[in-house]
Motif scaffolding. Structure first.
Motif, PDB file in Angstrom:
ATOM      1  N   LEU A 135      27.220  32.239  34.743  1.00  0.00           N
ATOM      2  CA  LEU A 135      27.722  33.596  34.508  1.00  0.00           C
ATOM      3  C   LEU A 135      29.039  33.522  33.743  1.00  0.00           C
ATOM      4  N   HIS A 136      29.246  34.436  32.814  1.00  0.00           N
ATOM      5  CA  HIS A 136      30.569  34.592  32.210  1.00  0.00           C
ATOM      6  C   HIS A 136      31.497  35.263  33.209  1.00  0.00           C
ATOM      7  N   ILE A 137      32.802  35.094  32.983  1.00  0.00           N
ATOM      8  CA  ILE A 137      33.790  35.550  33.959  1.00  0.00           C
ATOM      9  C   ILE A 137      34.764  36.511  33.289  1.00  0.00           C
ATOM     10  N   ALA A 138      34.970  37.651  33.938  1.00  0.00           N
ATOM     11  CA  ALA A 138      36.024  38.588  33.554  1.00  0.00           C
ATOM     12  C   ALA A 138      37.041  38.637  34.679  1.00  0.00           C
ATOM     13  N   VAL A 139      38.276  38.939  34.337  1.00  0.00           N
ATOM     14  CA  VAL A 139      39.349  38.983  35.322  1.00  0.00           C
ATOM     15  C   VAL A 139      39.868  40.399  35.429  1.00  0.00           C
ATOM     16  N   ALA A 162      42.831  33.948  27.863  1.00  0.00           N
ATOM     17  CA  ALA A 162      41.597  33.332  27.371  1.00  0.00           C
ATOM     18  C   ALA A 162      41.328  31.955  27.951  1.00  0.00           C
ATOM     19  N   PHE A 163      42.236  31.411  28.765  1.00  0.00           N
ATOM     20  CA  PHE A 163      42.172  29.996  29.105  1.00  0.00           C
ATOM     21  C   PHE A 163      41.913  29.723  30.585  1.00  0.00           C
ATOM     22  N   GLY A 164      41.833  30.759  31.392  1.00  0.00           N
ATOM     23  CA  GLY A 164      41.599  30.579  32.812  1.00  0.00           C
ATOM     24  C   GLY A 164      42.015  31.826  33.569  1.00  0.00           C
ATOM     25  N   VAL A 165      41.911  31.757  34.884  1.00  0.00           N
ATOM     26  CA  VAL A 165      42.332  32.858  35.748  1.00  0.00           C
ATOM     27  C   VAL A 165      43.752  32.578  36.208  1.00  0.00           C
ATOM     28  N   ASP A 190      28.957  43.842  31.944  1.00  0.00           N
ATOM     29  CA  ASP A 190      27.644  43.907  32.566  1.00  0.00           C
ATOM     30  C   ASP A 190      27.072  42.502  32.734  1.00  0.00           C
ATOM     31  N   GLY A 191      26.618  42.203  33.953  1.00  0.00           N
ATOM     32  CA  GLY A 191      25.977  40.930  34.217  1.00  0.00           C
ATOM     33  C   GLY A 191      26.910  39.765  34.441  1.00  0.00           C
ATOM     34  N   ALA A 192      28.216  39.985  34.416  1.00  0.00           N
ATOM     35  CA  ALA A 192      29.188  38.907  34.586  1.00  0.00           C
ATOM     36  C   ALA A 192      29.716  38.882  36.019  1.00  0.00           C
ATOM     37  N   LEU A 193      30.485  37.853  36.327  1.00  0.00           N
ATOM     38  CA  LEU A 193      31.276  37.821  37.549  1.00  0.00           C
ATOM     39  C   LEU A 193      32.659  38.364  37.236  1.00  0.00           C
ATOM     40  N   VAL A 194      33.133  39.307  38.034  1.00  0.00           N
ATOM     41  CA  VAL A 194      34.501  39.789  37.932  1.00  0.00           C
ATOM     42  C   VAL A 194      35.333  39.137  39.036  1.00  0.00           C
ATOM     43  N   VAL A 195      36.358  38.404  38.651  1.00  0.00           N
ATOM     44  CA  VAL A 195      37.331  37.880  39.604  1.00  0.00           C
ATOM     45  C   VAL A 195      38.415  38.941  39.746  1.00  0.00           C
ATOM     46  N   ASP A 196      38.412  39.627  40.871  1.00  0.00           N
ATOM     47  CA  ASP A 196      39.308  40.751  41.137  1.00  0.00           C
ATOM     48  C   ASP A 196      40.520  40.236  41.912  1.00  0.00           C
ATOM     49  N   LEU A 197      41.687  40.333  41.296  1.00  0.00           N
ATOM     50  CA  LEU A 197      42.917  39.797  41.880  1.00  0.00           C
ATOM     51  C   LEU A 197      43.750  40.845  42.596  1.00  0.00           C
ATOM     52  N   ARG A 198      43.234  42.040  42.772  1.00  0.00           N
ATOM     53  CA  ARG A 198      44.090  43.128  43.242  1.00  0.00           C
ATOM     54  C   ARG A 198      44.585  42.971  44.680  1.00  0.00           C
ATOM     55  N   ARG A 199      44.016  42.043  45.445  1.00  0.00           N
ATOM     56  CA  ARG A 199      44.577  41.740  46.766  1.00  0.00           C
ATOM     57  C   ARG A 199      45.738  40.752  46.673  1.00  0.00           C
TER      58      ARG A 199
END
Length: 452
Positions: A69-73, A196-199, A86-95
């Motif tokens: 899966l591609h990753i969005a932050v 563009a290089f990581g989370v 759509d169809g990606a993993l979202v890494v949600d940092l809001r916590r």
């Protein structure tokens, strides 16, 4: 069938392992979690991992790589435009919103999901600050990594100039540090190259002393706007680097009675110095003024855009602000949509921005002003009209543009605009860094370069 079974098993394991929450359709809470600042963006990621700490981020990235899966932050703030993921993993940092101040070292560690409000309210008791954005809801991470212009930039420099270190999780699910001594090439790329290089799970920023902060806010009817803009221009041009702010046409609060022109003069100092600076503004006919010392964290809230509605904005970096352009700016504002929250702004640059370090991939240091049209509206039927106004406002000022782009003000406007933001001479170097840290282009959403 085997692939579906593998995905089901991996998702179950992710739910078990994460200290935070995991959302996938049709989970309760999925629709709330997938929502963003801009109501136009209807994104449907495959999975949302709302992480509680950096170890959660590692686990989420590993999950995405296992399933290709591609990753969005999703950082802590609003951003100029939400990615279609759509169809990606979202890494949600809001916590992940922790802010730790080290007053002795005059430095602050900011978690990846923190907003400007989190940052400024943590540093304010120590009479310390760093360059922040112009809205309290801006996420610190994406803002700083994109350059970072705000109320203190003329006095302190861009936010990226204050960057001391970055903690991030790579596409290989490894936790790494980047600073002047450790992974220095990656550290260079993060000075304006965005995410563009990581989370990015945390940043360390330099703090400066800010014992006092003062503002003068004036409102006048729109027909008085050109005079107010010209006066503000001269106050900033002849004033010290500690003076900054914005001049803008706006609708809605604080302009409750329709379209108004406003000048917000900010001063990194006490009220006496501000009043002297503001004399030419206060001498003009105006309807309302507020002048005095104000906590810096409170100033961040003055122009916060309304959440939960439709938004569009862009920007042009300007070489100068001649009278002809002031008149065009005024004329365009008369055609500004009347929805509350819309504004047409001019932000002064110069000062410590122009004298800051030149080696980083930030192209707009020599610009004098940023023109920023920003529209807010509720009805989808108005999408075409509102977005057209933003594009036309940018097109009108383009004859005075430097050609550079400030990433903090724009969404995905194509590869040429990204090149203009980073500087053509920096792009190949950034692409090589991308190849080193994300050769498969896993992090491909938002302002990202491609691996060379």
């Amino acid at each position: 069938m085997a692939a579906r079974s593998k995905a089901h098993t991996a998702l179950a394991a992710l739910r078990e392992d994460l200290a935070g929450e995991v959302f996938a359709p049709p989970d309760p809470g999925y629709d709330e979690a997938r929502g963003g600042f801009d109501a136009r963006i209807d994104r449907r990621p495959a999975v949302i991992a709302r992480c509680a700490h950096a170890a959660d981020v590692v686990r989420a990235v590993r999950f995405a790589r296992e399933l290709d899966l591609h990753i969005a932050v999703q950082g802590g703030g609003h951003g100029p435009a939400g990615p279609r993921v759509d169809g990606a993993l979202v890494v949600d940092l809001r916590r992940m919103r922790g802010v730790t101040v080290d007053p002795a070292a005059e430095a602050v560690r900011v978690a990846g999901g923190a907003t400007m409000s989190d940052l400024d309210r943590a540093t304010q008791p120590y009479a310390l600050a760093t360059t922040g954005g112009r809205f309290s809801t801006t996420g610190v991470g994406a803002y700083a990594l994109g350059g970072g212009t705000g109320w203190l930039d003329r006095a302190f420099g861009l936010a990226v100039d204050q960057l001391l270190g970055v903690e991030l999780v790579t596409a290989d699910a490894e936790r790494v540090h980047a600073n002047a001594d450790e992974n220095p090439e990656l550290f260079w790329a993060l000075h304006g190259g965005d995410g563009a290089f990581g989370v990015v799970t945390a940043l360390t920023l330099e703090l400066r002393e800010l014992p006092a902060f003062s503002v003068a806010l004036l409102l006048c009817p729109p027909e008085s706007g050109p005079a107010l803009v010209r006066a503000f221009r001269e106050v900033v041009r002849t004033g010290p680097d500690e003076a900054g702010g914005a001049v803008l046409y706006l609708t809605g609060p604080p302009a409750e009675s329709g379209l108004r022109c406003a000048a917000l003069l900010t001063y990194a100092g006490g009220e006496a110095g501000l009043r002297k600076l503001a004399e030419p503004l206060l001498a003009l006919p105006h309807e309302t003024d507020i002048v005095g010392a104000l906590p810096y964290a409170d100033v961040q809230c003055l122009l916060d855009p309304p959440p939960g509605v439709r938004h569009d904005g862009s920007a042009e970096c300007l070489a100068d602000l001649p009278d002809e352009l002031v008149d065009l700016f005024h004329a365009r504002a008369q055609r500004m949509p009347a929805s509350p929250g819309s504004r047409h702004a001019l932000f002064p640059l110069g000062g410590a921005i122009a004298s800051g370090p030149r080696e980083f991939p930030v192209a707009y240091r020599d610009a004098s002003w940023i023109a920023h049209p920003f529209a807010c509206w509720a009805d989808p039927a108005d999408d075409e009209r509102e977005t057209a106004w933003v594009r036309e406002a940018c097109a009108e000022v383009r004859p005075w543009s430097t050609g550079d782009v400030c990433l903090d003000f724009v969404g995905d406007e194509g590869p040429e605009r990204l090149r203009a933001a980073l500087g053509a001479g920096n792009l190949l170097r950034l692409e090589k860094v991308k190849r080193r840290w994300d050769p498969d282009d896993v992090f491909r959403f938002g302002h990202t370069v491609k691996p060379v």
